[in-house]
Structure formats: structure tokens, C-alpha cells
Design an enzyme around this catalytic site. Structure first.
Site, PDB file in Angstrom:
ATOM      1  N   ASP A 152      31.202  45.529  35.646  1.00  0.00           N
ATOM      2  CA  ASP A 152      32.408  46.349  35.725  1.00  0.00           C
ATOM      3  C   ASP A 152      32.052  47.734  35.199  1.00  0.00           C
ATOM      4  OD1 ASP A 152      33.505  43.956  36.455  1.00  0.00           O
ATOM      5  OD2 ASP A 152      34.923  43.830  34.784  1.00  0.00           O
ATOM      6  N   ASP A 211      44.496  37.414  41.527  1.00  0.00           N
ATOM      7  CA  ASP A 211      44.409  37.170  40.091  1.00  0.00           C
ATOM      8  C   ASP A 211      45.804  36.854  39.564  1.00  0.00           C
ATOM      9  OD1 ASP A 211      41.719  37.732  40.332  1.00  0.00           O
ATOM     10  OD2 ASP A 211      42.007  39.848  39.880  1.00  0.00           O
TER      11      ASP A 211
END
Length: 251
Positions: A12, A134
Site C-alpha cells: 500500500d 470490503d
């Protein structure tokens, strides 16, 4: 790796740095250095075949910023890259694929504009798109779908959208239990059991909570097709090569 189960070490990136967020909270950031390409090469050295690359700046503000990194990884040819963050349009998908992505991850748009995303799946093919749904379980036990960097909640539920995408051609589904993301409390096996019931046949990627090699094996036993590995690798709780070896031994 002979097993069909795929390990996706995750990088990330925020402001050029490798970071991890706790439960998607941009204010709860841990930094791990400013060389994402070097981290990716390390994972390749340890046996990775895929990389999960996320542009956190773009996830919140739009405008994918990691094209040079993606192009460098594609040029080296050691890792297939699944990447996303800020994917808002058909042209965004095309740009990432042209830059060398093997799959493009679509999150917020998959919740907000499923018709458009289904069109992208039809155009580019089900092997080139990963839909990220998610989820966060509410007090009533319903899996809700936060979007826009997990800062807003979409109108539809996980059950509604996962079922629809499965029926209309999706193959790859990534799902994170947000409550476990970056928390090292183990993967959300009830979530993946639930997905197997409501959307059978999808190749589900587990994400969130992994702390040990046993968590990887547990996700495989739960029927997942792969798992995203983030903080546990960056913190040195286990090495990617250990997970590779454990999967080989379990086959």
C-alpha cells in the site's frame, strides 16, 4: 508453487511510502520505508508470483499515481500485479492494463455503479477485473459496504452485490473484513464461509487480519482461492517464503 492457492503480498503506497492503515483509517498509519519497488523485488525473491498494489492517495482522492511503479514492475516481469485505488472510469481500467497490470481492482465504483463495472468485466474479460467488496458487519449482523476509502457506506449489502456480480460474470472477488484490517487478529473465516454460501463459484481472495502462516492455511481450508498479506509480512511476523513452503507441504 504448485498449489492453486495464490499469495498476494500487498504494498500500500501513500505519498510514495509503503504504509499500512489500521482498519482503513488514514490517521492510523504505520510507515515502512520509501522503496516500494525494493519491497516488491524482495517478495519476488521469496517466491511471490503476484503482487497486490494499492494507491492509497488515489483511493481517497482519485487519480492513480503509481503508473511509473506499475510500469517498472511490468518491465521486470517477475510479478503479476493486481492493482487499484481511484479507479473511477473505463479509461482508468484501460490505462492500468496498458501499463502492465494483470488485474485491476475496482472497489468504490463496484458498490456505487455496478452497471458500469459489469460493463468493464464484459469488455476486458473476467480475468482482468477484481471486484473488491470490503465489508463491515453491523449490529444486526448484516455485512455493509463502506466506500471512498472506507469513509462512507454504500446503499447495497454484500449479499446483494456479491450475488449479482456472480450471476453476471464476475470471477475474482476480494473481500476484507474492515474490522480486522491491519489488526493481526486472524482472517474473518465467518465472512468467507458466508461468501461461499451466497456466491458459490467465485474465486475469493481473503484479506485482513493475517498474523501467522496458520492463518494462510485456514483461509485455504475455508475455500478461498488466495489471500492478501500485508502488515504481517512488513512487521516480520513470518516470511513469505514460509507461507510458500507451508502451502507446498499442505498440497
Amino acid at each position: 508453487m504448485s498449489t492453486g492457492f495464490i499469495l498476494y503480498p500487498a504494498i500500500d503506497v501513500r505519498d510514495g511510502r509503503v504504509v499500512r492503515l489500521a482498519q482503513g483509517d488514514y490517521a492510523r498509519e504505520t510507515r515502512y520505508g520509501s522503496d516500494p519497488l525494493g519491497v516488491a523485488r524482495g517478495y519476488a525473491d521469496e517466491g511471490a508470483r503476484w503482487l497486490h498494489l494499492v494507491d492509497l492517495d488515489a483511493a481517497r482522492s482519485g487519480g492513480y499515481t503509481l503508473l511509473p511503479l506499475l510500469q517498472a514492475l511490468a518491465a521486470e516481469g517477475r510479478l503479476k500485479v493486481q492493482t487499484g485505488g481511484g479507479v473511477r472510469s473505463r479509461d482508468d481500467v484501460a490505462r492500468l492494463l496498458d501499463a502492465g497490470a494483470s488485474r485491476v481492482v475496482v472497489g468504490s465504483m463496484a458498490v456505487r455503479e455496478p452497471e458500469q463495472v459489469l460493463g468493464w468485466i464484459a469488455e476486458f474479460g473476467p480475468q482482468r477485473i477484481t471486484v473488491a467488496l470490503d465489508a463491515r458487519r453491523d449490529e444486526a449482523g448484516i455485512w455493509r459496504l463502506p466506500v471512498h476509502g472506507w469513509t462512507e457506506t454504500g446503499a447495497q449489502t454484500l449479499d446483494e452485490l456479491a450475488g449479482r456480480y456472480r450471476k453476471e460474470g464476475l470471477r475474482h472477488l476480494l473481500s476484507t473484513d474492515i474490522s480486522r484490517d491491519g489488526m493481526l487478529t486472524g482472517p474473518s473465516l465467518p465472512l468467507y464461509d458466508h461468501l461461499r454460501q451466497i456466491a458459490p463459484g467465485l474465486e475469493v481472495q481473503a484479506s485482513g487480519g493475517v498474523a501467522a502462516v496458520e492463518d494462510v492455511l485456514a483461509a485455504r481450508r475455508a475455500g478461498c482461492a488466495g489471500i492478501v498479506l500485508g502488515r504481517a509480512l512488513l512487521d516480520g511476523r513470518f516470511r513469505l517464503s514460509e507461507a510458500v513452503a507451508a502451502l507446498e507441504a499442505a498440497c
